[in-house]
Design a protein around this motif. Structure first.
Motif, PDB file in Angstrom:
ATOM      1  N   ILE A 150     -33.472  11.096  -9.485  1.00 17.37           N
ATOM      2  CA  ILE A 150     -33.396  12.541  -9.721  1.00 17.37           C
ATOM      3  C   ILE A 150     -34.142  13.304  -8.634  1.00 17.37           C
ATOM      4  CG2 ILE A 150     -34.200  14.380 -11.266  1.00 17.37           C
ATOM      5  CD1 ILE A 150     -33.379  12.650 -13.603  1.00 17.37           C
ATOM      6  N   SER A 151     -35.281  12.782  -8.194  1.00 19.70           N
ATOM      7  CA  SER A 151     -36.046  13.430  -7.135  1.00 19.70           C
ATOM      8  C   SER A 151     -35.239  13.491  -5.846  1.00 19.70           C
ATOM      9  CB  SER A 151     -37.358  12.679  -6.912  1.00 19.70           C
ATOM     10  OG  SER A 151     -38.086  13.256  -5.847  1.00 19.70           O
ATOM     11  N   ASP A 152     -34.558  12.412  -5.500  1.00 13.99           N
ATOM     12  CA  ASP A 152     -33.758  12.391  -4.270  1.00 13.99           C
ATOM     13  C   ASP A 152     -32.560  13.314  -4.362  1.00 13.99           C
ATOM     14  OD1 ASP A 152     -35.525  10.601  -3.257  1.00 13.99           O
ATOM     15  OD2 ASP A 152     -34.106   8.944  -3.000  1.00 13.99           O
ATOM     16  N   VAL A 153     -31.919  13.355  -5.527  1.00 14.80           N
ATOM     17  CA  VAL A 153     -30.721  14.170  -5.685  1.00 14.80           C
ATOM     18  C   VAL A 153     -31.074  15.657  -5.766  1.00 14.80           C
ATOM     19  CG1 VAL A 153     -28.797  14.712  -7.222  1.00 14.80           C
ATOM     20  CG2 VAL A 153     -29.406  12.327  -6.763  1.00 14.80           C
ATOM     21  N   ALA A 154     -32.102  15.983  -6.545  1.00 12.92           N
ATOM     22  CA  ALA A 154     -32.444  17.391  -6.782  1.00 12.92           C
ATOM     23  C   ALA A 154     -33.290  18.000  -5.670  1.00 12.92           C
ATOM     24  CB  ALA A 154     -33.173  17.526  -8.113  1.00 12.92           C
ATOM     25  N   MET A 200     -36.596  21.848 -11.913  1.00 12.03           N
ATOM     26  CA  MET A 200     -35.616  22.596 -12.706  1.00 12.03           C
ATOM     27  C   MET A 200     -34.651  21.680 -13.447  1.00 12.03           C
ATOM     28  SD  MET A 200     -34.797  25.449  -9.781  1.00 12.03           S
ATOM     29  CE  MET A 200     -33.457  26.170 -10.728  1.00 12.03           C
ATOM     30  N   VAL A 201     -34.697  20.384 -13.142  1.00 12.90           N
ATOM     31  CA  VAL A 201     -33.782  19.447 -13.789  1.00 12.90           C
ATOM     32  C   VAL A 201     -34.120  19.352 -15.278  1.00 12.90           C
ATOM     33  CG1 VAL A 201     -32.979  17.063 -13.880  1.00 12.90           C
ATOM     34  CG2 VAL A 201     -33.457  18.138 -11.674  1.00 12.90           C
ATOM     35  N   SER A 202     -33.116  19.451 -16.109  1.00 16.85           N
ATOM     36  CA  SER A 202     -33.349  19.474 -17.555  1.00 16.85           C
ATOM     37  C   SER A 202     -33.701  18.085 -18.082  1.00 16.85           C
ATOM     38  CB  SER A 202     -32.113  19.998 -18.282  1.00 16.85           C
ATOM     39  OG  SER A 202     -31.056  19.065 -18.190  1.00 16.85           O
ATOM     40  N   GLU A 203     -34.350  18.088 -19.203  1.00 19.97           N
ATOM     41  CA  GLU A 203     -34.683  16.841 -19.891  1.00 19.97           C
ATOM     42  C   GLU A 203     -33.424  16.068 -20.256  1.00 19.97           C
ATOM     43  OE1 GLU A 203     -36.562  15.600 -24.216  1.00 19.97           O
ATOM     44  OE2 GLU A 203     -37.375  17.367 -23.193  1.00 19.97           O
ATOM     45  N   THR A 204     -32.352  16.801 -20.519  1.00 17.41           N
ATOM     46  CA  THR A 204     -31.088  16.168 -20.893  1.00 17.41           C
ATOM     47  C   THR A 204     -30.582  15.240 -19.794  1.00 17.41           C
ATOM     48  OG1 THR A 204     -30.492  18.090 -22.236  1.00 17.41           O
ATOM     49  CG2 THR A 204     -28.705  16.592 -21.620  1.00 17.41           C
ATOM     50  N   ARG A 219     -32.568  12.050 -19.894  1.00 20.95           N
ATOM     51  CA  ARG A 219     -32.224  11.236 -21.062  1.00 20.95           C
ATOM     52  C   ARG A 219     -30.847  10.593 -20.907  1.00 20.95           C
ATOM     53  NH1 ARG A 219     -35.828  11.430 -24.984  1.00 20.95           N
ATOM     54  NH2 ARG A 219     -37.281  13.204 -25.142  1.00 20.95           N
ATOM     55  N   LEU A 220     -29.915  11.294 -20.264  1.00 24.57           N
ATOM     56  CA  LEU A 220     -28.592  10.730 -20.046  1.00 24.57           C
ATOM     57  C   LEU A 220     -28.678   9.489 -19.160  1.00 24.57           C
ATOM     58  CD1 LEU A 220     -25.503  10.790 -20.216  1.00 24.57           C
ATOM     59  CD2 LEU A 220     -25.516  12.346 -18.246  1.00 24.57           C
ATOM     60  N   LEU A 221     -29.423   9.594 -18.076  1.00 22.37           N
ATOM     61  CA  LEU A 221     -29.569   8.457 -17.176  1.00 22.37           C
ATOM     62  C   LEU A 221     -30.319   7.303 -17.852  1.00 22.37           C
ATOM     63  CD1 LEU A 221     -30.350  10.234 -13.792  1.00 22.37           C
ATOM     64  CD2 LEU A 221     -28.257   9.015 -14.416  1.00 22.37           C
ATOM     65  N   HIS A 222     -31.350   7.630 -18.600  1.00 24.21           N
ATOM     66  CA  HIS A 222     -32.095   6.585 -19.306  1.00 24.21           C
ATOM     67  C   HIS A 222     -31.227   5.887 -20.356  1.00 24.21           C
ATOM     68  CE1 HIS A 222     -36.043   6.847 -17.551  1.00 24.21           C
ATOM     69  NE2 HIS A 222     -36.142   8.136 -17.795  1.00 24.21           N
ATOM     70  N   SER A 223     -30.335   6.630 -20.978  1.00 25.90           N
ATOM     71  CA  SER A 223     -29.473   6.016 -21.996  1.00 25.90           C
ATOM     72  C   SER A 223     -28.547   4.972 -21.384  1.00 25.90           C
ATOM     73  CB  SER A 223     -28.647   7.087 -22.709  1.00 25.90           C
ATOM     74  OG  SER A 223     -27.680   7.659 -21.840  1.00 25.90           O
ATOM     75  N   VAL A 224     -28.218   5.129 -20.100  1.00 25.24           N
ATOM     76  CA  VAL A 224     -27.336   4.184 -19.416  1.00 25.24           C
ATOM     77  C   VAL A 224     -28.118   3.070 -18.745  1.00 25.24           C
ATOM     78  CG1 VAL A 224     -25.594   3.910 -17.603  1.00 25.24           C
ATOM     79  CG2 VAL A 224     -25.595   5.973 -19.031  1.00 25.24           C
ATOM     80  N   PHE A 225     -29.230   3.426 -18.107  1.00 22.93           N
ATOM     81  CA  PHE A 225     -29.940   2.468 -17.255  1.00 22.93           C
ATOM     82  C   PHE A 225     -31.253   1.958 -17.843  1.00 22.93           C
ATOM     83  CE2 PHE A 225     -27.264   5.019 -14.466  1.00 22.93           C
ATOM     84  CZ  PHE A 225     -26.544   4.018 -13.842  1.00 22.93           C
ATOM     85  N   GLY A 226     -31.594   2.386 -19.042  1.00 18.46           N
ATOM     86  CA  GLY A 226     -32.797   1.890 -19.699  1.00 18.46           C
ATOM     87  C   GLY A 226     -33.998   2.780 -19.475  1.00 18.46           C
ATOM     88  N   GLY A 227     -35.074   2.457 -20.165  1.00 23.76           N
ATOM     89  CA  GLY A 227     -36.283   3.260 -20.068  1.00 23.76           C
ATOM     90  C   GLY A 227     -36.220   4.480 -20.969  1.00 23.76           C
ATOM     91  N   SER A 228     -37.184   5.367 -20.821  1.00 21.66           N
ATOM     92  CA  SER A 228     -37.234   6.548 -21.668  1.00 21.66           C
ATOM     93  C   SER A 228     -37.846   7.714 -20.907  1.00 21.66           C
ATOM     94  CB  SER A 228     -38.048   6.274 -22.943  1.00 21.66           C
ATOM     95  OG  SER A 228     -39.347   5.818 -22.605  1.00 21.66           O
ATOM     96  N   TYR A 229     -37.532   8.901 -21.355  1.00 25.62           N
ATOM     97  CA  TYR A 229     -37.955  10.120 -20.671  1.00 25.62           C
ATOM     98  C   TYR A 229     -39.466  10.315 -20.734  1.00 25.62           C
ATOM     99  CZ  TYR A 229     -38.665  15.112 -19.860  1.00 25.62           C
ATOM    100  OH  TYR A 229     -39.120  16.311 -19.399  1.00 25.62           O
ATOM    101  N   ASP A 230     -40.044  10.685 -19.611  1.00 28.95           N
ATOM    102  CA  ASP A 230     -41.446  11.086 -19.515  1.00 28.95           C
ATOM    103  C   ASP A 230     -42.414  10.001 -19.981  1.00 28.95           C
ATOM    104  OD1 ASP A 230     -43.219  12.990 -18.602  1.00 28.95           O
ATOM    105  OD2 ASP A 230     -43.486  13.915 -20.566  1.00 28.95           O
ATOM    106  N   PHE A 231     -42.071   8.751 -19.683  1.00 28.47           N
ATOM    107  CA  PHE A 231     -42.969   7.633 -20.004  1.00 28.47           C
ATOM    108  C   PHE A 231     -43.183   6.857 -18.711  1.00 28.47           C
ATOM    109  CE2 PHE A 231     -44.466   3.721 -22.071  1.00 28.47           C
ATOM    110  CZ  PHE A 231     -45.222   4.246 -23.110  1.00 28.47           C
ATOM    111  N   PRO A 232     -44.404   6.777 -18.201  1.00 27.11           N
ATOM    112  CA  PRO A 232     -44.630   6.177 -16.871  1.00 27.11           C
ATOM    113  C   PRO A 232     -44.324   4.688 -16.837  1.00 27.11           C
ATOM    114  CG  PRO A 232     -46.723   6.652 -17.965  1.00 27.11           C
ATOM    115  CD  PRO A 232     -45.658   7.269 -18.815  1.00 27.11           C
TER     116      PRO A 232
END
Length: 283
Positions: free
Chosen positions: A224-228, A234-238, A241-254
């Motif tokens: 997301i950092s490279d793309v945005a 400004m990138v939304s949480e959504t 979460r969409l990328l995490h739902s496909v590739f694993g992991g979870s939002y805002d967790f280091p």
């Protein structure tokens, strides 16, 4: 101790198990790297951005890692359980004193095999990504190195957890069924059941989610950092979460928190395997 380690390597390389489990690692890693960048969600994203080069390889490397670590866990589990299945546990423990040295030798030997698995995963996922996205699909070299390095850590930790688990259950059949059942079915059911409740945050601390987060909680923010670019805040949480739902992991967790959590699980299982193997009667 050196003799025990050499003996473990002899056991590994004189059987077919290590390379039999390496084959699906290689195949799935390549397919995840190639298919993930060439087809599916990533191809749609690339089309939506006018065919722009995106670091999709970073995501598919994490996807491949999260797919294939289960084979490293199976390898580790069968390392110790196989001693009981093949009736070699008695001889092994009688010729090694203390018993804990046997487990220690296995941990050292299988860590090295896990590194081979991890390198194979990174290499073939990268090869697939190169075919699907080209050399620009991996961002900066440092990013590729970090994602690949965390993949190696995940592979090693799953192997160590497997060795400890195999020492605890002793049965190869039970070890395989429990590991596959938990990774492929049970944890997903738990996470789904808690997703819409106040306990949703607990899923980040489950073994599978923690393992996935080691790599994915690093690669998704990188992508997301490279793309945005400057618009990243400004990138939304959504989107996350969409990328995490496909590739694993979870939002805002280091990613490092996931690493520490899963390392804790691995340490618990290794300690449990050591305690059980020291007390078990093998005569």
């Amino acid at each position: 101790m050196n003799g025990l380690i050499k003996a473990e390597f002899r056991k590994i390389f004189t059987t077919n198990l290590w390379w039999a489990l390496l084959i699906p690692v290689v195949v799935l890693s390549f397919l995840a790297g190639w298919g993930g960048t060439e087809f599916g969600q990533m191809n749609l994203i690339r089309q939506a951005t006018g065919g722009r080069d995106l670091p999709t390889g970073l995501l598919t490397m994490s996807l491949s890692t999260n797919y294939v670590t289960v084979f490293a866990a199976l390898l580790g589990a069968l390392a110790m359980a196989g001693e009981y299945r093949n009736k070699t546990a008695t001889t092994t423990f009688l010729t090694a004193n203390p018993r804990g040295a046997v487990l220690g030798a296995k941990l050292i030997a299988y860590t090295n095999i896990a590194l081979i698995y991890g390198i194979a995963n990174t290499a073939f996922a990268s090869l697939g990504g190169l075919l699907g996205a080209g050399s620009d699909g991996f961002g900066e070299f440092a990013q590729w190195l970090m994602v690949g390095g965390t993949g190696l850590l995940s592979m090693v930790l799953w192997t160590l957890l497997g060795v400890g688990f195999g020492a605890m259950v002793t049965s190869s059949v039970v070890a395989v069924l429990v590991l596959l059942g938990y990774v492929l079915v049970f944890e997903g059911m738990i996470s789904a059941g808690m997703s819409n409740s106040t306990l949703g945050w607990v899923s980040n601390y489950l073994p599978g989610a923690a393992s996935n987060g080691i790599v994915s909680n690093l690669s998704v923010p990188m992508f997301i950092s490279d793309v945005a670019g400057e618009r990243e805040p400004m990138v939304s949480e959504t989107a996350y979460r969409l990328l995490h739902s496909v590739f694993g992991g979870s939002y805002d967790f280091p990613w490092w928190a996931s690493l520490l959590i899963f390392a804790g699980y691995a340490a618990v299982f290794v300690a449990g395997g050591w305690l059980v193997s020291n007390k078990r009667d093998v005569t």
